[in-house]
Design a protein around this motif. Structure first.
Motif, PDB file in Angstrom:
ATOM      1  N   GLU A  38       0.831  -1.208   0.000  1.00  0.00           N
ATOM      2  CA  GLU A  38       0.000   0.000   0.000  1.00  0.00           C
ATOM      3  C   GLU A  38       0.865   1.259   0.000  1.00  0.00           C
ATOM      4  O   GLU A  38       0.576   2.244  -0.688  1.00  0.00           O
ATOM      5  N   PHE A  39       1.930   1.223   0.779  1.00  0.00           N
ATOM      6  CA  PHE A  39       2.863   2.344   0.867  1.00  0.00           C
ATOM      7  C   PHE A  39       3.502   2.616  -0.498  1.00  0.00           C
ATOM      8  O   PHE A  39       3.596   3.768  -0.936  1.00  0.00           O
ATOM      9  N   SER A  40       3.923   1.564  -1.172  1.00  0.00           N
ATOM     10  CA  SER A  40       4.538   1.707  -2.492  1.00  0.00           C
ATOM     11  C   SER A  40       3.578   2.329  -3.487  1.00  0.00           C
ATOM     12  O   SER A  40       3.947   3.206  -4.274  1.00  0.00           O
ATOM     13  N   LEU A  97       1.088   4.270  -2.848  1.00  0.00           N
ATOM     14  CA  LEU A  97       0.905   5.674  -2.498  1.00  0.00           C
ATOM     15  C   LEU A  97       2.083   6.511  -2.989  1.00  0.00           C
ATOM     16  O   LEU A  97       1.904   7.604  -3.537  1.00  0.00           O
ATOM     17  N   LEU A  98       3.303   5.998  -2.806  1.00  0.00           N
ATOM     18  CA  LEU A  98       4.483   6.722  -3.270  1.00  0.00           C
ATOM     19  C   LEU A  98       4.489   6.861  -4.788  1.00  0.00           C
ATOM     20  O   LEU A  98       4.801   7.924  -5.326  1.00  0.00           O
ATOM     21  N   GLU A  99       4.157   5.785  -5.482  1.00  0.00           N
ATOM     22  CA  GLU A  99       4.149   5.827  -6.944  1.00  0.00           C
ATOM     23  C   GLU A  99       3.126   6.838  -7.462  1.00  0.00           C
ATOM     24  O   GLU A  99       3.406   7.601  -8.394  1.00  0.00           O
ATOM     25  N   THR A 100       1.945   6.842  -6.848  1.00  0.00           N
ATOM     26  CA  THR A 100       0.918   7.791  -7.250  1.00  0.00           C
ATOM     27  C   THR A 100       1.354   9.223  -6.966  1.00  0.00           C
ATOM     28  O   THR A 100       1.146  10.131  -7.782  1.00  0.00           O
ATOM     29  N   SER A 101       1.985   9.427  -5.811  1.00  0.00           N
ATOM     30  CA  SER A 101       2.414  10.768  -5.430  1.00  0.00           C
ATOM     31  C   SER A 101       3.530  11.274  -6.341  1.00  0.00           C
ATOM     32  O   SER A 101       3.535  12.451  -6.728  1.00  0.00           O
ATOM     33  N   PHE A 102       4.460  10.412  -6.680  1.00  0.00           N
ATOM     34  CA  PHE A 102       5.565  10.828  -7.546  1.00  0.00           C
ATOM     35  C   PHE A 102       5.069  11.139  -8.960  1.00  0.00           C
ATOM     36  O   PHE A 102       5.556  12.075  -9.608  1.00  0.00           O
ATOM     37  N   ASP A 103       4.111  10.342  -9.435  1.00  0.00           N
ATOM     38  CA  ASP A 103       3.461  10.594 -10.723  1.00  0.00           C
ATOM     39  C   ASP A 103       4.485  10.779 -11.843  1.00  0.00           C
ATOM     40  O   ASP A 103       4.385  11.712 -12.653  1.00  0.00           O
ATOM     41  N   GLU A 104       5.477   9.896 -11.866  1.00  0.00           N
ATOM     42  CA  GLU A 104       6.511   9.898 -12.913  1.00  0.00           C
ATOM     43  C   GLU A 104       7.239  11.234 -13.027  1.00  0.00           C
ATOM     44  O   GLU A 104       7.719  11.616 -14.095  1.00  0.00           O
ATOM     45  N   GLY A 105       7.333  11.941 -11.897  1.00  0.00           N
ATOM     46  CA  GLY A 105       8.120  13.168 -11.871  1.00  0.00           C
ATOM     47  C   GLY A 105       7.429  14.401 -12.399  1.00  0.00           C
ATOM     48  O   GLY A 105       8.079  15.421 -12.654  1.00  0.00           O
ATOM     49  N   ARG A 106       6.121  14.339 -12.576  1.00  0.00           N
ATOM     50  CA  ARG A 106       5.385  15.503 -13.079  1.00  0.00           C
ATOM     51  C   ARG A 106       5.005  16.452 -11.941  1.00  0.00           C
ATOM     52  O   ARG A 106       4.692  15.975 -10.840  1.00  0.00           O
ATOM     53  N   PRO A 107       4.953  17.749 -12.150  1.00  0.00           N
ATOM     54  CA  PRO A 107       5.347  18.475 -13.368  1.00  0.00           C
ATOM     55  C   PRO A 107       6.858  18.660 -13.475  1.00  0.00           C
ATOM     56  O   PRO A 107       7.361  19.000 -14.533  1.00  0.00           O
ATOM     57  N   ASP A 108       7.579  18.456 -12.368  1.00  0.00           N
ATOM     58  CA  ASP A 108       9.041  18.497 -12.409  1.00  0.00           C
ATOM     59  C   ASP A 108       9.561  17.620 -11.277  1.00  0.00           C
ATOM     60  O   ASP A 108       8.852  17.375 -10.290  1.00  0.00           O
ATOM     61  N   PRO A 109      10.789  17.121 -11.387  1.00  0.00           N
ATOM     62  CA  PRO A 109      11.304  16.172 -10.396  1.00  0.00           C
ATOM     63  C   PRO A 109      11.307  16.695  -8.963  1.00  0.00           C
ATOM     64  O   PRO A 109      11.042  15.941  -8.037  1.00  0.00           O
ATOM     65  N   LEU A 113       6.582  13.184  -2.171  1.00  0.00           N
ATOM     66  CA  LEU A 113       6.821  11.902  -1.516  1.00  0.00           C
ATOM     67  C   LEU A 113       6.895  12.062  -0.013  1.00  0.00           C
ATOM     68  O   LEU A 113       6.467  11.183   0.743  1.00  0.00           O
ATOM     69  N   GLY A 114       7.451  13.181   0.445  1.00  0.00           N
ATOM     70  CA  GLY A 114       7.533  13.413   1.878  1.00  0.00           C
ATOM     71  C   GLY A 114       6.161  13.506   2.513  1.00  0.00           C
ATOM     72  O   GLY A 114       5.908  12.923   3.574  1.00  0.00           O
ATOM     73  N   GLY A 149      12.550   1.473  -4.105  1.00  0.00           N
ATOM     74  CA  GLY A 149      12.810   1.740  -5.508  1.00  0.00           C
ATOM     75  C   GLY A 149      12.188   3.044  -5.984  1.00  0.00           C
ATOM     76  O   GLY A 149      12.768   3.746  -6.826  1.00  0.00           O
ATOM     77  N   VAL A 150      11.017   3.376  -5.452  1.00  0.00           N
ATOM     78  CA  VAL A 150      10.388   4.650  -5.823  1.00  0.00           C
ATOM     79  C   VAL A 150      11.261   5.805  -5.357  1.00  0.00           C
ATOM     80  O   VAL A 150      11.498   6.770  -6.103  1.00  0.00           O
ATOM     81  N   LEU A 151      11.772   5.723  -4.144  1.00  0.00           N
ATOM     82  CA  LEU A 151      12.622   6.788  -3.623  1.00  0.00           C
ATOM     83  C   LEU A 151      13.935   6.872  -4.397  1.00  0.00           C
ATOM     84  O   LEU A 151      14.432   7.977  -4.677  1.00  0.00           O
ATOM     85  N   VAL A 152      14.501   5.730  -4.749  1.00  0.00           N
ATOM     86  CA  VAL A 152      15.766   5.728  -5.496  1.00  0.00           C
ATOM     87  C   VAL A 152      15.579   6.356  -6.875  1.00  0.00           C
ATOM     88  O   VAL A 152      16.369   7.207  -7.310  1.00  0.00           O
ATOM     89  N   SER A 153      14.537   5.956  -7.578  1.00  0.00           N
ATOM     90  CA  SER A 153      14.323   6.497  -8.923  1.00  0.00           C
ATOM     91  C   SER A 153      13.974   7.976  -8.873  1.00  0.00           C
ATOM     92  O   SER A 153      14.411   8.750  -9.741  1.00  0.00           O
ATOM     93  N   SER A 154      13.218   8.388  -7.864  1.00  0.00           N
ATOM     94  CA  SER A 154      12.877   9.806  -7.756  1.00  0.00           C
ATOM     95  C   SER A 154      14.096  10.634  -7.383  1.00  0.00           C
ATOM     96  O   SER A 154      14.264  11.762  -7.864  1.00  0.00           O
ATOM     97  N   ALA A 155      14.974  10.077  -6.540  1.00  0.00           N
ATOM     98  CA  ALA A 155      16.210  10.782  -6.203  1.00  0.00           C
ATOM     99  C   ALA A 155      17.095  10.906  -7.441  1.00  0.00           C
ATOM    100  O   ALA A 155      17.693  11.957  -7.688  1.00  0.00           O
ATOM    101  N   GLY A 156      17.178   9.848  -8.230  1.00  0.00           N
ATOM    102  CA  GLY A 156      17.985   9.894  -9.443  1.00  0.00           C
ATOM    103  C   GLY A 156      17.497  10.952 -10.414  1.00  0.00           C
ATOM    104  O   GLY A 156      18.300  11.606 -11.095  1.00  0.00           O
TER     105      GLY A 156
END
Length: 204
Positions: A69-71, A73-85, A92-93, A132-139
């Motif tokens: 469930e946490f993952s 939520l993070l994936e939805t919140s990150f939304d592939e980095g939109r509108p900017d990283p 995510l915080g 993995g969501v945090l790693v990819s978003s940090a990258g």
């Protein structure tokens, strides 16, 4: 008390997970017993053994479901980095704080129960998905920096995870404003910005 009729349709396992999450929320991950979980779910003390080897096995399943469930939520919140990283990363915080507040029983099972994540393959995969969501978003934050200047994304993810957990433990529980008048969300965002500024993500 849970509806016993539902257990004939395969819901006993989930009823025990939900009952355990509620018990963990009320008294902590070390205080409940398998018999208490069975009683909360409205079944006999022997019923949990149809699905779980013991107390730790049940607690690991609570943690596994929590990480899934946490993952999500993070994936939805990150939304592939939109509108900017950066904006996506800061969301995510808030998602982290929201999950800790809204699903405390699952959160405590995940991070405060002492369950062996490495010893349970399914649990390990679920936890790795969240990281993995945090790693990819940090990258994504460092994609415009010269390659030799980019900090390791996993290191950054671990630091942000630790910072987020610290804010939850110190400032998100108990009476609001008890430790500081600053909200947990503002505390976390300011800490993340200071940390990222130190890494050169944006100018001072």
């Amino acid at each position: 008390m849970a509806d016993r009729k539902s257990y004939h349709h395969g819901n006993l396992r989930q009823a025990l997970v939900d009952a355990t999450a509620a018990l963990v929320e009320e008294s902590g991950p070390q205080s409940f017993t398998l018999a208490e979980a069975a009683r909360r779910a409205g079944v006999s003390p022997a019923a949990p053994y149809r699905h779980f080897k013991g107390r730790d096995d049940l607690l690991e399943e609570v943690a596994r479901q929590g990480f899934i469930e946490f993952s999500e939520l993070l994936e939805t919140s990150f939304d592939e980095g939109r509108p900017d990283p950066m904006a996506a990363f800061l969301r995510l915080g808030q998602a982290y704080l929201d999950f800790a507040r809204n699903r405390p029983g699952f959160y405590m099972a995940m991070f405060e129960s002492g369950v062996s994540i490495a010893g349970n393959a399914d649990l390990s995969r679920a936890a790795d998905r969240a990281l993995g969501v945090l790693v990819s978003s940090a990258g994504a934050l460092f994609q415009d920096m010269p390659p030799d200047s980019r900090p390791p994304a996993r290191m950054v993810a671990n630091h942000i995870w630790a910072l987020s957990h610290g804010v939850v433990e110190l400032f998100s529980r108990g009476k609001p404003g008890g430790r500081t008048p600053i909200s947990p969300a503002d505390m976390l965002e300011s800490g993340v910005r200071i940390y990222l500024r130190g890494l050169g993500v944006f100018p001072r």
